[in-house]
Scaffold this motif. Structure first.
Motif, short mmCIF file in Angstrom:
data_model
loop_
_atom_site.label_atom_id
_atom_site.label_comp_id
_atom_site.label_asym_id
_atom_site.label_seq_id
_atom_site.Cartn_x
_atom_site.Cartn_y
_atom_site.Cartn_z
N PRO A 197 20.74 -72.21 -20.73
CA PRO A 197 19.98 -71.05 -21.51
C PRO A 197 20.94 -69.98 -21.36
O PRO A 197 21.42 -69.37 -20.42
CB PRO A 197 18.82 -70.80 -20.12
CG PRO A 197 18.61 -72.03 -19.53
CD PRO A 197 20.09 -72.66 -19.41
N GLY A 198 21.30 -69.17 -22.57
CA GLY A 198 22.43 -68.38 -22.74
C GLY A 198 22.00 -67.00 -21.99
O GLY A 198 21.12 -66.61 -21.85
N HIS A 199 23.16 -66.68 -21.28
CA HIS A 199 22.97 -65.35 -20.60
C HIS A 199 22.41 -65.34 -19.14
O HIS A 199 22.02 -66.51 -18.68
CB HIS A 199 22.59 -64.15 -21.54
CG HIS A 199 23.42 -64.17 -22.55
ND1 HIS A 199 24.65 -63.98 -22.94
CD2 HIS A 199 22.86 -64.46 -23.89
CE1 HIS A 199 25.09 -63.92 -24.04
NE2 HIS A 199 24.06 -64.28 -24.78
N CYS A 257 33.53 -63.42 -18.34
CA CYS A 257 32.70 -64.63 -17.79
C CYS A 257 31.60 -64.68 -18.43
O CYS A 257 31.05 -65.78 -18.62
CB CYS A 257 32.52 -63.94 -16.19
SG CYS A 257 31.17 -64.87 -15.31
N ASP A 258 30.76 -63.72 -18.71
CA ASP A 258 29.60 -63.74 -19.64
C ASP A 258 29.21 -62.29 -20.44
O ASP A 258 30.14 -61.50 -20.02
CB ASP A 258 28.15 -64.24 -18.47
CG ASP A 258 27.35 -64.65 -19.29
OD1 ASP A 258 27.34 -64.98 -20.72
OD2 ASP A 258 26.20 -65.07 -18.59
N THR A 259 28.11 -62.29 -20.97
CA THR A 259 27.47 -61.09 -21.45
C THR A 259 26.21 -60.86 -21.16
O THR A 259 25.72 -61.84 -20.49
CB THR A 259 28.13 -60.80 -23.02
OG1 THR A 259 27.16 -61.98 -23.71
CG2 THR A 259 29.32 -61.03 -23.28
N THR A 260 25.78 -59.45 -21.54
CA THR A 260 24.36 -59.25 -21.17
C THR A 260 23.41 -60.05 -22.30
O THR A 260 22.24 -60.10 -21.92
CB THR A 260 24.06 -57.93 -21.24
OG1 THR A 260 24.45 -57.38 -22.50
CG2 THR A 260 24.91 -57.12 -20.26
N GLY A 261 23.90 -60.51 -23.39
CA GLY A 261 23.11 -60.81 -24.44
C GLY A 261 22.47 -59.57 -25.39
O GLY A 261 22.97 -58.57 -24.95
N GLU A 282 17.18 -61.34 -24.97
CA GLU A 282 17.88 -62.91 -25.25
C GLU A 282 17.78 -63.63 -24.20
O GLU A 282 17.38 -64.80 -24.31
CB GLU A 282 19.28 -62.90 -25.98
CG GLU A 282 19.71 -64.12 -26.20
CD GLU A 282 21.16 -63.96 -26.77
OE1 GLU A 282 21.79 -65.19 -26.98
OE2 GLU A 282 21.69 -62.95 -26.75
N ALA A 283 18.04 -63.25 -23.11
CA ALA A 283 18.08 -64.18 -21.72
C ALA A 283 16.66 -64.41 -21.55
O ALA A 283 16.48 -65.52 -21.04
CB ALA A 283 18.69 -63.11 -20.71
N ASP A 284 15.61 -63.73 -21.69
CA ASP A 284 14.27 -64.07 -21.42
C ASP A 284 13.85 -65.16 -22.40
O ASP A 284 13.36 -66.01 -22.11
CB ASP A 284 13.30 -62.91 -21.62
CG ASP A 284 13.31 -61.77 -20.35
OD1 ASP A 284 14.03 -62.21 -19.42
OD2 ASP A 284 12.95 -60.85 -20.47
#
Length: 314
Positions: free
Chosen positions: A102-104, A128-132, A141-143
């Motif tokens: 699942p992204g972010h 490393c990653d982003t907030t989306g 987006e993460a939700d």
């Protein structure tokens, strides 16, 4: 989608749109790659367009009675870490392993220093990653990715597939893109998919699947997975069209629903067949109406699960 790299300049320029193929045309072009569906059914590690951080106060949807969060077990990775997976049932695909990414992460926004850390993706270094991204109304987006991933997990378990998540809203941030790839490698997954939603401009709409290009640099070597990953991508495209009725993106690769990239750590570092799915564009009102609709998200999950099982049965 959003996971940490600046898209090529060509993706930031205005595009000349061509007619988008109908769902039937896409299915015909792919030979339907298995058109059945389960009943009832941005700039980043994958997308185009700048990130829009998730709005403060957005929370991951609580687990529902059939979102696949029950019946979990733990499997130890080679490095001694523990990755959470769901115990598979006795379905026809018992013994198969799928990693869903699942992204972010819903709380990445609270750990901006940590996710800004650079990691090696073989041919470059990236965040490393982003907030989306999010919709204009603030649906993160993460939700979205967690909700769809959990729904897909439920469907896959009914087929006997053992499902491993890279994160289930249970980590303070991330994991980093290189760690997400390694989770699939450690699980010896038969297939892996990273679920996202794009953050392109309004008027850009539709879904697309990203497959790995040929990369052989540093710790990345996709030569053995490019072929099966293309096959996986075809299955996902065909089933996603059939399940959701959505059209392929009108702003990626002439509306074919497929893209190939070599700048995504989650693909570059994978040693198992893997694709990224951008389910739609959160910045477009029409797509956002779908992405925020639980009934549509169930259809999206069905398309994902059916695409994966079609690939596993080939």
């Amino acid at each position: 989608m959003s996971n940490g790299s600046t898209p090529p300049a060509s993706r930031r320029r205005a595009r000349t749109f061509r007619p988008v193929p109908t769902a039937l045309a896409v299915l015909a072009a792919l030979g339907c790659a298995g058109c059945g569906a389960f009943g009832g059914g941005t700039a980043s590690e994958g997308g185009s367009g700048p990130d829009r951080p998730a709005a403060a106060g957005q929370h991951t949807p609580k687990a529902g009675p059939d979102d696949g969060t029950a019946h979990k077990d733990d499997t130890a990775g080679k490095d001694g870490s523990r990755e959470r997976g769901t115990a598979a049932g006795g379905g026809p695909l018992k013994g198969k392993v799928v990693v869903i990414d699942p992204g972010h992460n819903p709380t990445n926004r609270d750990h901006t220093t940590e996710i800004a850390r650079q990691v090696d993706v073989g041919n470059a270094r990236k965040e490393c990653d982003t907030t989306g991204t999010s919709t204009d109304a603030g649906y993160a987006e993460a939700d979205f990715t967690l909700d769809v991933a959990r729904r897909a997990r439920t469907l896959l378990r009914k087929e006997g597939v053992r499902v491993v998540f890279t994160q289930d809203g249970d980590k303070p941030y991330g994991p980093c893109v290189d760690e997400r790839a390694e989770i699939g490698n450690t699980a010896h997954a038969d297939a892996a998919i990273s679920i996202h939603a794009d953050g392109a401009g309004a008027g850009n709409r539709g879904f697309h699947v990203i497959r790995p290009g040929a990369v052989h640099a540093g710790g990345a070597d996709t030569r053995k997975i490019t072929g099966p990953s293309r096959d996986l991508a075809d299955h996902i495209v065909g089933r996603f069209v059939a399940a959701t009725g959505s059209a392929p993106a009108n702003y990626i690769n002439d509306g074919k629903g497929l893209d190939t990239r070599t700048d995504l750590g989650g693909l570059n570092l994978s040693r198992v067949p893997k694709v990224f799915l951008e389910c739609g564009n959160m910045r477009d009102a029409q797509d956002a109406a779908h992405l925020t609709d639980p009934a549509w998200r169930q259809k999206a999950a069905a398309g994902i699960a059916e695409g994966l099982t079609g690939f596993l049965r080939r």
